[in-house]
Design an enzyme around this catalytic site. Sequence first.
Site, PDB file in Angstrom:
ATOM      1  N   ASP A   1      -3.970   2.459  -5.032  1.00 48.40           N
ATOM      2  CA  ASP A   1      -2.638   2.455  -4.400  1.00 48.40           C
ATOM      3  C   ASP A   1      -2.339   1.188  -3.614  1.00 48.40           C
ATOM      4  OD1 ASP A   1      -4.082   2.771  -2.011  1.00 48.40           O
ATOM      5  OD2 ASP A   1      -2.544   4.075  -1.167  1.00 48.40           O
ATOM      6  N   GLU A   2      -2.999   0.085  -3.988  1.00 49.45           N
ATOM      7  CA  GLU A   2      -2.885  -1.118  -3.178  1.00 49.45           C
ATOM      8  C   GLU A   2      -2.899  -2.363  -4.056  1.00 49.45           C
ATOM      9  OE1 GLU A   2      -5.477  -0.030   0.164  1.00 49.45           O
ATOM     10  OE2 GLU A   2      -5.690  -2.185   0.451  1.00 49.45           O
TER      11      GLU A   2
ATOM     12  N   ASP B   1       0.861  -1.186   0.000  1.00 47.44           N
ATOM     13  CA  ASP B   1       0.000   0.000   0.000  1.00 47.44           C
ATOM     14  C   ASP B   1       0.898   1.237   0.000  1.00 47.44           C
ATOM     15  OD1 ASP B   1      -3.069   0.931   1.239  1.00 47.44           O
ATOM     16  OD2 ASP B   1      -1.376   2.299   1.434  1.00 47.44           O
TER      17      ASP B   1
HETATM   18  N1  DCP Z   1      -8.594   8.769  -0.581  1.00 45.39           N
HETATM   19  C1  DCP Z   1      -9.584   9.753  -0.677  1.00 45.39           C
HETATM   20  N2  DCP Z   1     -10.506   9.903   0.332  1.00 45.39           N
HETATM   21  C2  DCP Z   1     -10.486   9.111   1.430  1.00 45.39           C
HETATM   22  C3  DCP Z   1      -9.494   8.107   1.535  1.00 45.39           C
HETATM   23  C4  DCP Z   1      -8.549   7.972   0.509  1.00 45.39           C
HETATM   24  O1  DCP Z   1      -9.626  10.487  -1.677  1.00 45.39           O
HETATM   25  N3  DCP Z   1     -11.391   9.269   2.404  1.00 45.39           N
HETATM   26  C5  DCP Z   1      -7.584   8.670  -1.656  1.00 45.39           C
HETATM   27  C6  DCP Z   1      -6.381   9.520  -1.325  1.00 45.39           C
HETATM   28  C7  DCP Z   1      -5.338   8.559  -0.853  1.00 45.39           C
HETATM   29  C8  DCP Z   1      -5.687   7.303  -1.638  1.00 45.39           C
HETATM   30  O2  DCP Z   1      -7.100   7.335  -1.791  1.00 45.39           O
HETATM   31  O3  DCP Z   1      -4.019   9.006  -1.113  1.00 45.39           O
HETATM   32  C9  DCP Z   1      -5.265   6.041  -0.949  1.00 45.39           C
HETATM   33  O4  DCP Z   1      -5.939   5.921   0.287  1.00 45.39           O
HETATM   34  P1  DCP Z   1      -5.283   5.297   1.572  1.00 45.39           P
HETATM   35  O5  DCP Z   1      -6.375   4.943   2.502  1.00 45.39           O
HETATM   36  O6  DCP Z   1      -4.333   4.212   1.192  1.00 45.39           O
HETATM   37  O7  DCP Z   1      -4.489   6.506   2.262  1.00 45.39           O
HETATM   38  P2  DCP Z   1      -3.116   7.169   1.894  1.00 45.39           P
HETATM   39  O8  DCP Z   1      -2.368   6.410   0.862  1.00 45.39           O
HETATM   40  O9  DCP Z   1      -3.356   8.586   1.567  1.00 45.39           O
HETATM   41  O10 DCP Z   1      -2.354   7.124   3.272  1.00 45.39           O
HETATM   42  P3  DCP Z   1      -1.636   5.899   4.022  1.00 45.39           P
HETATM   43  O11 DCP Z   1      -0.192   6.264   4.078  1.00 45.39           O
HETATM   44  O12 DCP Z   1      -2.257   5.876   5.379  1.00 45.39           O
HETATM   45  O13 DCP Z   1      -1.914   4.651   3.231  1.00 45.39           O
HETATM   46 CA    CA Z   2      -2.054   4.164   1.016  1.00 50.04          CA
HETATM   47 CA    CA Z   3      -4.857   2.115   0.213  1.00 47.75          CA
END
Ligand code: DCP
Ligand code: CA
Ligand code: CA
Length: 360
Positions: free
Chosen positions: A104-105, A4
Amino acid sequence: MLVDLDYFFAQCEELRNPALKEKPVVIGVYSGRTEDSGAVSTANYAARKYGVKSGMPLFLAKRKLEGVDAVFLPVDHEYYEQISDKLMRVFRGYADVFEQVGIDEAYLDVTCRVHGSFDEAKALVAQMKVDVRNQVGVTFSVGVGPNRLVAKVACDVQKPDGLTIVRAEDVNAFLQPLPVDRLIGVGRKTLQRMTELGVKTIGDLAKFDVQRLVEVFGSTLGVYFHNAANGVDDEPVREAGEPESVSRIGTLKQDSRDLTFILEKTDSLTAEIHGELVKKGLSFRQVGIIAVLTDLTVRSRSQTLEQPTRTLEALRKTVRELLERFLEDSDIEVRRIGVKVSQLAKEESVQKRLESFFGN
Ligand code: DCP
Ligand code: CA
Ligand code: CA
């Protein structure tokens, strides 16, 4: 394993503008009504230190970052998709079977190429981290476990740039103390219901009477929660767009419980199934038979092979063994017989598995 990307959208922005790395960065979905209406999509870790979170109203994020030299940017999906595609191509090269889930996963089944060894998996992740840093320039977190569920929970434990390995023998000790909403499928409503039932941790859920869970959540979810809390998960990693199984069923010329006679039928079924697998370039790892008996009851047997395979011989041999065992257990004649193969994967990944198996 589950990989991720860390603070993905914000990290993409840092990639094209490295000066952002020094600052709190908030990516927003602007609804456009007023300048600050909308929600936080994600934020880098510098911004998270101030309490900024995904889903939070933008005005609140602004308030939390008042007086701080922070950067607010609108989402640029197209650009993030490009980076994602590039990353997924790299990750795919490290997997026997690859399954992207979301932007992203991805799940990577690496069982064969690491010969089932968690130490080798650890080395593989180290290599992958260097490779991704060189080729794309971003960081990601990884969870490694004996199944998808454990890998997913493990991945969330340590971020950013994390690596959490949970071996089969450590699964219960690892899961038990964690809050129950770390499990996929435990959202806000379910969490509330579980709290009412006195279930706070995954360990509480694991001990909770499965019958009660079924009463409260229904049989599908109830059984899922019970298994998940105990670290049990049999879902294979699956390439997108591939069928879950291929099967054929046929009626015998006459009711029978004669092995040779029934094998004549299954031989033609397995030939058809094998033809379809070859056409689609798929290997299989699980073989099942299903028998409709003269009293119209339906019985099935299945077996998981040690290695994925695509040979007709292996398919026929397994069907024969299943059938032999089945006929020993039953004295009712068979009317219809079916064969099913599942846990399918692309042939090229079998090639890769074989290469890695022979130390290439
Ligand atoms: N995303 C979004 N709104 C949300 C959650 C996520 O638009 N409520 C989008 C932005 C993030 C992407 O999806 O960058 C991936 O979500 P993740 O839950 O994997 O979160 P991040 O990658 O941002 O952070 P982490 O480092 O905790 O994985
Ligand atoms: Ca992420
Ligand atoms: Ca994710």
